[in-house]
Enzyme design. Structure first.
Site, mmCIF file in Angstrom:
data_model
loop_
_atom_site.group_PDB
_atom_site.id
_atom_site.type_symbol
_atom_site.label_atom_id
_atom_site.label_comp_id
_atom_site.label_asym_id
_atom_site.label_seq_id
_atom_site.Cartn_x
_atom_site.Cartn_y
_atom_site.Cartn_z
ATOM 1 N N HIS A 197 22.826 -27.122 -7.490
ATOM 2 C CA HIS A 197 22.730 -28.382 -6.748
ATOM 3 C C HIS A 197 21.737 -29.321 -7.422
ATOM 4 O O HIS A 197 20.911 -28.884 -8.217
ATOM 5 C CB HIS A 197 22.144 -28.140 -5.351
ATOM 6 C CG HIS A 197 22.861 -27.154 -4.506
ATOM 7 N ND1 HIS A 197 23.697 -27.534 -3.482
ATOM 8 C CD2 HIS A 197 22.840 -25.801 -4.483
ATOM 9 C CE1 HIS A 197 24.165 -26.452 -2.869
ATOM 10 N NE2 HIS A 197 23.663 -25.388 -3.451
ATOM 11 N N TYR A 198 21.768 -30.583 -7.015
ATOM 12 C CA TYR A 198 20.572 -31.410 -7.192
ATOM 13 C C TYR A 198 20.026 -31.724 -5.812
ATOM 14 O O TYR A 198 20.755 -31.684 -4.813
ATOM 15 C CB TYR A 198 20.815 -32.657 -8.031
ATOM 16 C CG TYR A 198 21.739 -33.754 -7.521
ATOM 17 C CD1 TYR A 198 21.624 -34.282 -6.241
ATOM 18 C CD2 TYR A 198 22.687 -34.321 -8.371
ATOM 19 C CE1 TYR A 198 22.445 -35.321 -5.819
ATOM 20 C CE2 TYR A 198 23.508 -35.352 -7.953
ATOM 21 C CZ TYR A 198 23.379 -35.845 -6.666
ATOM 22 O OH TYR A 198 24.181 -36.874 -6.246
ATOM 23 N N THR A 199 18.703 -32.029 -5.770
ATOM 24 C CA THR A 199 18.061 -32.228 -4.465
ATOM 25 C C THR A 199 18.472 -33.541 -3.811
ATOM 26 O O THR A 199 18.540 -33.621 -2.585
ATOM 27 C CB THR A 199 16.523 -32.205 -4.617
ATOM 28 O OG1 THR A 199 16.157 -33.102 -5.679
ATOM 29 C CG2 THR A 199 16.033 -30.802 -4.932
ATOM 30 N N GLU A 253 18.463 -25.347 -6.508
ATOM 31 C CA GLU A 253 18.353 -26.810 -6.441
ATOM 32 C C GLU A 253 17.563 -27.317 -7.642
ATOM 33 O O GLU A 253 16.459 -26.839 -7.912
ATOM 34 C CB GLU A 253 17.592 -27.235 -5.175
ATOM 35 C CG GLU A 253 18.323 -26.960 -3.874
ATOM 36 C CD GLU A 253 19.278 -28.090 -3.465
ATOM 37 O OE1 GLU A 253 19.319 -29.130 -4.167
ATOM 38 O OE2 GLU A 253 19.972 -27.902 -2.449
ATOM 39 N N ASP A 268 27.111 -33.205 -6.285
ATOM 40 C CA ASP A 268 26.073 -32.577 -7.115
ATOM 41 C C ASP A 268 26.583 -31.295 -7.776
ATOM 42 O O ASP A 268 27.462 -30.638 -7.219
ATOM 43 C CB ASP A 268 24.800 -32.311 -6.287
ATOM 44 C CG ASP A 268 24.997 -31.396 -5.086
ATOM 45 O OD1 ASP A 268 25.979 -31.570 -4.353
ATOM 46 O OD2 ASP A 268 24.157 -30.496 -4.889
HETATM 47 ZN ZN LIG Z 1 24.145 -29.523 -2.991
#
Ligand SMILES: [Zn+2]
Length: 165
Positions: free
Chosen positions: A25-27, A90, A142
């Site tokens: 993911h990205y935050t 993340e 993401d």
């Molecule tokens: Zn995510």
């Protein structure tokens, strides 16, 4: 590899589901501090197992044997409980909402080291190292188009993109 513990209350039991997926993911928040604070806030009801800062620092929020709350409504290859089957990582990045930018090399190096380490403990196939947008394509974008899948693929830590499904 140094891991900084930052325990989150947001997890539950895996209830027997085997860990065999890894979700990136990205935050999507302005800063890493803000993201860490949110994922450790009981009221937010979100978390991940790990968060990697732009400078490569790795934080662990949830123990791997517990079910972190990162993927939400999602599915892949016939599974709907992605959180039950996966480890969630993340990457700190403001994301498309706050100024999406390239992931620094030091952050990606830390990610690859962490994935290699996780793979020593769990049987996770290369094709099951996926992005949030793979498992929730209607809702999520993401880690996004700047994520260097090919760099991971060179080390056999993920498949090259585009995925041939
Ligand atoms: Zn995510």
């Amino acid at each position: 590899m140094d891991i900084i513990k930052s325990p989150s209350p947001n997890f539950n039991e895996r209830d027997g589901a085997q860990i065999d997926m890894l979700i990136i993911h990205y935050t999507g928040m302005k800063t890493g501090e803000e993201a860490l604070e949110r994922m450790c806030d009981e009221a937010a009801k979100v978390s991940a197992h790990y968060m990697i800062e732009e400078d490569g620092r790795i934080f662990q929020l949830v123990e791997e044997d517990m079910r972190a709350w990162h993927a939400g409504v999602s599915s892949w290859d016939g599974r709907s409980d992605i959180n039950g089957h996966s480890i969630g990582i993340e990457l700190v990045n403001p994301g498309h909402e706050w100024g999406y930018k390239p992931f620094p090399d030091v952050q990606i190096e830390a990610l690859m080291e962490l994935i290699e380490d996780i793979k020593t403990r769990h049987d996770i196939k290369t094709e099951y190292v996926l992005g949030h947008s793979d498992v929730a394509p209607e809702r999520k974008q993401d880690p996004g188009e700047l994520f260097p899948w090919d760099v991971l693929a060179q080390k056999n830590l993920a498949l090259p993109r585009p995925l041939k499904v």
